[in-house]
Design a protein around this motif. Sequence first.
Motif, PDB file in Angstrom:
ATOM      1  N   MET A   1     -16.286  31.741  53.054  1.00 44.02           N
ATOM      2  CA  MET A   1     -14.744  31.682  53.255  1.00 44.02           C
ATOM      3  C   MET A   1     -14.780  29.996  53.473  1.00 44.02           C
ATOM      4  N   GLY A   2     -13.833  29.269  52.501  1.00 41.91           N
ATOM      5  CA  GLY A   2     -13.268  28.154  52.725  1.00 41.91           C
ATOM      6  C   GLY A   2     -12.093  27.494  52.780  1.00 41.91           C
ATOM      7  N   GLY A   3     -11.506  26.349  53.119  1.00 38.12           N
ATOM      8  CA  GLY A   3      -9.433  27.076  53.560  1.00 38.12           C
ATOM      9  C   GLY A   3      -9.307  25.305  54.029  1.00 38.12           C
ATOM     10  N   THR A 312     -18.102  33.063  58.711  1.00 38.38           N
ATOM     11  CA  THR A 312     -18.373  34.156  58.587  1.00 38.38           C
ATOM     12  C   THR A 312     -18.023  35.527  57.979  1.00 38.38           C
ATOM     13  N   GLY A 313     -16.576  35.464  58.445  1.00 37.20           N
ATOM     14  CA  GLY A 313     -15.390  35.916  57.644  1.00 37.20           C
ATOM     15  C   GLY A 313     -14.801  36.455  56.946  1.00 37.20           C
ATOM     16  N   PRO A 314     -14.944  37.199  56.391  1.00 31.19           N
ATOM     17  CA  PRO A 314     -14.784  37.819  54.798  1.00 31.19           C
ATOM     18  C   PRO A 314     -12.649  36.965  54.637  1.00 31.19           C
ATOM     19  N   LEU A 320     -10.060  35.521  62.725  1.00 27.22           N
ATOM     20  CA  LEU A 320      -9.031  35.156  63.943  1.00 27.22           C
ATOM     21  C   LEU A 320      -9.348  36.547  64.965  1.00 27.22           C
ATOM     22  N   ALA A 321      -9.243  37.679  63.928  1.00 27.77           N
ATOM     23  CA  ALA A 321      -8.937  38.837  65.317  1.00 27.77           C
ATOM     24  C   ALA A 321     -10.523  39.122  66.234  1.00 27.77           C
TER      25      ALA A 321
END
Length: 385
Positions: A1-3, A312-314, A320-321
């Motif tokens: 995931m990027g942003g 690693t999060g989708p 954040l969780a």
Amino acid sequence: MGGSAVVVGGGIGGLAAAIGLRRIGWEVTVVERAPVLADGGAGISLHANGIRALDALGVGEAVRAAARPQYTGGTRVPGGGRLARMDGTALERELGTPIVGIPRAALHHLLRAALPAECLLVGAEATSVDRSGPGRVRIPLGDDVLEADLVVAADGVGSRLRAEMFPQHPGPVYSGSTVLRALTERPVELDTDFELTWGNGAEFGHIAFADGRAEWHAVLNSPPGVRHTDPLDVMRRRFGTWHEPIPALLNATRPDAVLHHDIHELLTPLPAFTGHRTALLGDAAHAMTPHLGQGACQALEDAAVLAAALATGPTVASALARYDAERRTRSQSVARAARRAGRMGQRLTHPLAVAVRNTALRLAPSRATVRTILRQADWTPPSLG
């Protein structure tokens, strides 16, 4: 995931977060309200957990090269008697690295050097975040607006973004202690790399640096808001009869170099470190007293965990969780431990209680000091992928 991310605050935690985010492929803008990066502050000790976080972020070796390892030191009384010794060699054997001491300005410089200059926006203040839309968030900056997938609120103990997220939270409170500190103007002959001295309601400590200079700090029980026209003279009158090298450290300091800050902490723990596309980090999330030397180390842990979660999060929400789950329990536990350490250390004033504490420390085996440090410092960062 990027942003894309906007990091609010260009201190140690904010810069480390920006490094971590860029390391996993995110576009980052760091917003720092100070018009000039003066690199204020005195010195800092970094425990193994902070160094390991810096390793995960790719800047650990540069920091080690600029820092001085702390192998010798401990805790004393004003007359010079020894209460406890710090065995830096044993810590290095247990953790793979000793504690190190470095000027804050040098650490800031090294962290900024790991970022492209164009990602740092100086002299701009972000005081709110528009989270009204279903997707990206908007950060007003005067007449301009930044849009991002994520906001990292690293805006310190008085965080406005934290207050916006949790308007019912009481915010930071005065700890009952104030701190005066400075860097010496010239090298000072020191027998130890790091040392604390405890008197009734007062602590004096030093950190030796690689160039021979040192940082000293004095933590005092005090009402909030007390300031002095000549703080160095006050320090000489308060600590001038304490053991060497305390008088020598004060004599090697310029009067205008002394910094004075009241110590505030988040006594009421936050219910979460995250909100809609926003992560609180460092003092904004868990401001603590300095009695364990863990404030900056916990901010560095935050930065490494946040980057790993986003790598690693989708989704941003799931990352954040994970960040909240991993960081809130640990950092709030460290904050409680720091508060307890202060109550048994610098904050203690009753003569009988001080005598009992001192006797217990003198009788404790040296391994006990190592175990105390290991409780907080033995932390392993997650992989950034």
